[in-house]
Design a protein around this motif. Structure first.
Motif, PDB file in Angstrom:
ATOM      1  N   ASP A  77       6.050   7.026   7.459  1.00 18.83           N
ATOM      2  CA  ASP A  77       5.693   8.478   7.361  1.00 18.83           C
ATOM      3  C   ASP A  77       6.231   9.108   6.137  1.00 18.83           C
ATOM      4  OD1 ASP A  77       3.734   8.018   9.352  1.00 18.83           O
ATOM      5  OD2 ASP A  77       4.957   9.013  10.838  1.00 18.83           O
ATOM      6  N   ALA A  78       7.500   8.939   6.019  1.00 27.83           N
ATOM      7  CA  ALA A  78       8.293   9.717   4.995  1.00 27.83           C
ATOM      8  C   ALA A  78       8.206   9.080   3.509  1.00 27.83           C
ATOM      9  CB  ALA A  78       9.846   9.325   5.501  1.00 27.83           C
ATOM     10  N   PHE A  79       7.465   7.899   3.624  1.00 22.17           N
ATOM     11  CA  PHE A  79       7.313   7.260   2.129  1.00 22.17           C
ATOM     12  C   PHE A  79       5.962   6.548   2.110  1.00 22.17           C
ATOM     13  CE2 PHE A  79       8.460   4.759  -1.978  1.00 22.17           C
ATOM     14  CZ  PHE A  79       8.585   5.836  -2.623  1.00 22.17           C
ATOM     15  N   THR A  80       5.019   7.322   1.966  1.00 27.25           N
ATOM     16  CA  THR A  80       3.571   6.604   2.167  1.00 27.25           C
ATOM     17  C   THR A  80       3.064   6.025   0.912  1.00 27.25           C
ATOM     18  OG1 THR A  80       2.551   8.586   1.375  1.00 27.25           O
ATOM     19  CG2 THR A  80       2.947   8.679   3.577  1.00 27.25           C
ATOM     20  N   PRO A  81       1.834   5.014   0.899  1.00 24.18           N
ATOM     21  CA  PRO A  81       1.471   4.254  -0.188  1.00 24.18           C
ATOM     22  C   PRO A  81       1.006   5.417  -1.315  1.00 24.18           C
ATOM     23  CG  PRO A  81       0.586   3.309   1.935  1.00 24.18           C
ATOM     24  CD  PRO A  81       1.370   4.458   2.333  1.00 24.18           C
ATOM     25  N   ASP A  82       0.659   6.653  -0.920  1.00 21.42           N
ATOM     26  CA  ASP A  82       0.666   7.671  -2.079  1.00 21.42           C
ATOM     27  C   ASP A  82       2.038   8.047  -2.663  1.00 21.42           C
ATOM     28  OD1 ASP A  82      -2.287   7.773  -1.636  1.00 21.42           O
ATOM     29  OD2 ASP A  82      -2.115   9.571  -0.427  1.00 21.42           O
ATOM     30  N   ASP A  83       2.962   8.156  -1.912  1.00 19.95           N
ATOM     31  CA  ASP A  83       4.142   8.389  -2.290  1.00 19.95           C
ATOM     32  C   ASP A  83       4.597   7.135  -3.278  1.00 19.95           C
ATOM     33  OD1 ASP A  83       4.502  10.938  -1.054  1.00 19.95           O
ATOM     34  OD2 ASP A  83       5.358   9.648   0.693  1.00 19.95           O
ATOM     35  N   VAL A  84       4.259   5.980  -2.803  1.00 20.09           N
ATOM     36  CA  VAL A  84       4.609   4.615  -3.689  1.00 20.09           C
ATOM     37  C   VAL A  84       4.273   5.037  -5.152  1.00 20.09           C
ATOM     38  CG1 VAL A  84       4.278   2.287  -4.230  1.00 20.09           C
ATOM     39  CG2 VAL A  84       4.948   3.228  -1.781  1.00 20.09           C
ATOM     40  N   ARG A  85       2.807   5.432  -5.158  1.00 18.61           N
ATOM     41  CA  ARG A  85       2.013   5.378  -6.415  1.00 18.61           C
ATOM     42  C   ARG A  85       2.745   6.603  -7.293  1.00 18.61           C
ATOM     43  NH1 ARG A  85      -4.421   4.964  -5.464  1.00 18.61           N
ATOM     44  NH2 ARG A  85      -4.122   4.622  -7.642  1.00 18.61           N
ATOM     45  N   ASP A  86       2.966   7.766  -6.599  1.00 16.68           N
ATOM     46  CA  ASP A  86       3.571   8.781  -7.503  1.00 16.68           C
ATOM     47  C   ASP A  86       4.903   8.606  -7.909  1.00 16.68           C
ATOM     48  OD1 ASP A  86       1.462  10.318  -6.589  1.00 16.68           O
ATOM     49  OD2 ASP A  86       2.580  11.354  -5.184  1.00 16.68           O
ATOM     50  N   TRP A  87       5.641   7.600  -7.044  1.00 22.97           N
ATOM     51  CA  TRP A  87       6.847   7.192  -7.559  1.00 22.97           C
ATOM     52  C   TRP A  87       6.975   6.468  -8.767  1.00 22.97           C
ATOM     53  CZ3 TRP A  87       8.487   2.050  -7.515  1.00 22.97           C
ATOM     54  CH2 TRP A  87       9.825   1.760  -7.884  1.00 22.97           C
ATOM     55  N   ALA A  88       5.994   5.581  -8.775  1.00 22.15           N
ATOM     56  CA  ALA A  88       5.682   4.632  -9.934  1.00 22.15           C
ATOM     57  C   ALA A  88       5.422   5.353 -11.091  1.00 22.15           C
ATOM     58  CB  ALA A  88       4.598   3.631  -9.604  1.00 22.15           C
ATOM     59  N   ALA A  89       4.404   6.254 -10.902  1.00 30.34           N
ATOM     60  CA  ALA A  89       3.735   7.216 -11.982  1.00 30.34           C
ATOM     61  C   ALA A  89       5.029   7.856 -12.502  1.00 30.34           C
ATOM     62  CB  ALA A  89       2.698   8.039 -11.488  1.00 30.34           C
ATOM     63  N   GLY A  90       6.098   8.421 -11.822  1.00 27.23           N
ATOM     64  CA  GLY A  90       6.998   9.095 -12.273  1.00 27.23           C
ATOM     65  C   GLY A  90       7.905   8.253 -13.380  1.00 27.23           C
ATOM     66  N   LEU A  91       7.795   7.001 -12.995  1.00 28.38           N
ATOM     67  CA  LEU A  91       8.685   5.998 -13.971  1.00 28.38           C
ATOM     68  C   LEU A  91       7.702   5.509 -15.008  1.00 28.38           C
ATOM     69  CD1 LEU A  91      10.555   4.084 -10.989  1.00 28.38           C
ATOM     70  CD2 LEU A  91      11.528   5.483 -13.044  1.00 28.38           C
ATOM     71  N   GLY A  92       6.546   6.189 -15.117  1.00 26.85           N
ATOM     72  CA  GLY A  92       5.675   5.761 -16.377  1.00 26.85           C
ATOM     73  C   GLY A  92       4.653   4.672 -15.965  1.00 26.85           C
ATOM     74  N   THR A  93       4.500   4.251 -14.810  1.00 25.59           N
ATOM     75  CA  THR A  93       3.642   3.235 -14.289  1.00 25.59           C
ATOM     76  C   THR A  93       2.452   3.778 -13.534  1.00 25.59           C
ATOM     77  OG1 THR A  93       5.336   1.210 -14.541  1.00 25.59           O
ATOM     78  CG2 THR A  93       3.461   1.111 -12.956  1.00 25.59           C
ATOM     79  N   GLU A  94       1.191   3.798 -14.306  1.00 26.26           N
ATOM     80  CA  GLU A  94       0.116   4.196 -13.555  1.00 26.26           C
ATOM     81  C   GLU A  94      -0.386   2.960 -12.629  1.00 26.26           C
ATOM     82  OE1 GLU A  94      -1.006   7.208 -13.227  1.00 26.26           O
ATOM     83  OE2 GLU A  94       0.644   8.119 -14.623  1.00 26.26           O
ATOM     84  N   THR A  95      -1.161   3.426 -11.625  1.00 20.50           N
ATOM     85  CA  THR A  95      -1.425   2.194 -10.595  1.00 20.50           C
ATOM     86  C   THR A  95      -3.126   2.535 -10.503  1.00 20.50           C
ATOM     87  OG1 THR A  95      -0.962   3.840  -8.893  1.00 20.50           O
ATOM     88  CG2 THR A  95       0.459   1.846  -9.505  1.00 20.50           C
ATOM     89  N   PHE A  96      -3.825   1.673 -10.017  1.00 20.04           N
ATOM     90  CA  PHE A  96      -5.134   1.651  -9.844  1.00 20.04           C
ATOM     91  C   PHE A  96      -5.491   0.947  -8.515  1.00 20.04           C
ATOM     92  CE2 PHE A  96      -6.835  -2.785 -10.671  1.00 20.04           C
ATOM     93  CZ  PHE A  96      -5.606  -3.396 -11.168  1.00 20.04           C
ATOM     94  N   VAL A  97      -6.395   1.074  -7.754  1.00 21.78           N
ATOM     95  CA  VAL A  97      -6.997   0.458  -6.631  1.00 21.78           C
ATOM     96  C   VAL A  97      -7.852  -0.644  -6.792  1.00 21.78           C
ATOM     97  CG1 VAL A  97      -8.259   0.834  -4.430  1.00 21.78           C
ATOM     98  CG2 VAL A  97      -6.894   2.737  -5.419  1.00 21.78           C
TER      99      VAL A  97
END
Ligand SMILES: Cc1cc2nc3c(=O)[nH]c(=O)nc-3n(C[C@H](O)[C@H](O)[C@H](O)COP(=O)(O)OP(=O)(O)OC[C@H]3O[C@@H](n4cnc5c(N)ncnc54)[C@H](O)[C@@H]3O)c2cc1C
Length: 408
Positions: A77-97
């Protein structure tokens, strides 16, 4: 809170995530990593595109961790799949489904993400010591062996993120199980998860069909019915559709001594219709021609039928169609844990508090795959490693606030 010294043992996704949280809170973090580089299993996951998380409804996502789903809920709940994607984006890695809601970096690689992550950790002052292996306890102290020295870890708090037991050549060799068990920590036996299985193939199957993919099929076990594909190997069966069933099959083998995966070789065909189509074929034609024309069965699918169907059933179109729709493959045992994608078992949730601190070792926290949970492939494994890394780090911060640190 004044700056504390924190030791993290293990530089995989869970350990590095904990290092990120703890260093951003202003503490002096040292990561001790046995291998010459960190994140080796993470990089290997990148070879197949790095399925970093999953985009299904979060209420479903949270149930994918078997019996431990409830224990992992606060961390997820504190680190959801959306948070994982935001975190990766914050490190310059965009994601796709991608297909079946699996989430991947657009680059389909782990290395750019890991590089950016390590840069961030360096900027936050994290000290990563490679070739520094934890070798157990000596008089209650954590002993580290490096190339030229052996020393006891000096830290206000410790976080273990040592991984499970699969692919030990990448670093997670599970040597820790004995050391923590000796301290009274309850460890559930580590077992292969997301693994292949041995099948007693005939010589022909092994020699002629090893490596052949079985595509567009469904497979049924106690886990349910899923569609997909798998590969015949020299030893048995491997691949994503097998992994989806592997926990149920492994548990069945352990409980009852036998288990089978039931395959529908032609999920699009109806049994009666197919039986009629087979029966209508010219009797003078060979079996293989009749099956190819009547049912669309050939190659490895035909070989699989020959492996398990008696000549009498082969000669009876209705019974043969029944086997095509539901062919049980008897399994001998899971492939060794060294070959599995992940492992089940590990530090029991009964041995930690809700902050991921070991009851028997105050000030010592645990995160990642070394905890007793398992999940299918699909990005669940990495997400839970990230989430528990963060949860254990947050738990440590609260404990440090309360207690000030370990007695040294
Ligand atoms: C082939 C393969 C593909 C995968 N693909 C995916 C995927 O696409 N998506 C997904 O979600 N998951 C995937 N996984 C699983 C995922 O990689 C793991 O679940 C995850 O890496 C576990 O993270 P961790 O930090 O708990 O442990 P690890 O990544 O295993 O890291 C543990 C670290 O601790 C170090 N260590 C161990 N013992 C000691 C010691 N005594 N002293 C010091 N250091 C020590 C190890 O060297 C290692 O660096 C894959 C796994 C494999 C094998």
């Amino acid at each position: 809170m004044p700056e504390k010294e924190i030791a993290i043992i293990g530089g995989g996704p869970a350990g590095l995530m904990a290092a990120e949280v703890l260093s951003s809170a202003g503490h002096a973090v040292t990561v001790y990593e046995a291998m010459p580089t960190v994140g080796r299993k993470f990089l290997l996951a990148g070879k197949s595109g790095l399925n970093i998380t999953h985009a299904e409804d979060f209420s479903e996502f949270r149930t994918r961790f078997g019996a431990s789903s409830a224990m992992l809920k606060p961390a997820l709940d504190a680190f959801t799949p959306d948070d994982v994607r935001d975190w990766a984006a914050g490190l310059g890695t965009e994601t796709f489904v991608g297909s079946s809601n699996r989430v991947f970096p657009t680059t389909m690689k782990a290395s750019p993400l890991l590089r950016a992550w390590l840069k961030r950790l360096e900027a936050q002052g994290v000290n990563i010591l490679m070739r520094h292996r934890w070798t157990g306890f000596d008089d209650g102290e954590l002993m580290i062996e490096a190339l030229d020295r052996r020393f006891a870890v000096q830290a206000d708090a410790i976080l273990f993120a040592l991984g499970g037991a699969s692919w030990p050549k990448l670093g997670s060799d599970a040597a820790w199980t004995g050391w923590l068990a000796d301290k009274g920590v309850e460890i559930t036996t580590l077992r292969p998860a997301n693994c292949g299985f041995d099948v007693q193939w005939s010589e022909i199957m092994r020699e002629r069909f090893a490596g052949a993919p079985l595509k567009s099929i469904t497979a049924t076990s106690a886990a349910g019915t899923f569609s997909g594909e798998f590969v015949v190997s020299r030893h048995g069966i491997e691949g994503s559709l097998v992994y989806a069933h592997s926990a149920a099959l492994r548990d069945g083998l352990e409980r009852e001594g036998h288990a089978e995966l039931v395959i529908d070789l032609m999920p699009g065909r109806q049994l009666e219709r197919m039986a009629g189509d087979i029966a209508r074929q010219d009797r003078r034609a060979s079996f293989s021609t009749r099956l190819r024309k009547g049912a669309g069965i050939e190659g490895v699918k035909l070989a699989l039928l020959r492996e398990f169907v008696t000549p009498a059933d082969f000669a009876d179109p209705e019974r043969l169609a029944g086997h095509i729709k539901a062919l049980p493959i008897p399994l001998q045992r899971p492939r060794p844990i060294e070959e599995a994608i992940s492992s089940a078992g590990g530090v029991s949730f009964d041995s930690i508090d809700t902050d991921y601190m070991l009851d028997m070792l105050p000030g010592t926290f645990v995160a990642g795959e070394m905890l007793d949970w398992e999940a299918p492939t699909g990005g669940y494994l990495l997400t839970a490693c990230f989430a528990t890394g963060r949860a254990a780090a947050s738990g440590m911060l609260q404990w440090l606030e309360r207690e000030g640190g370990r007695r040294r």
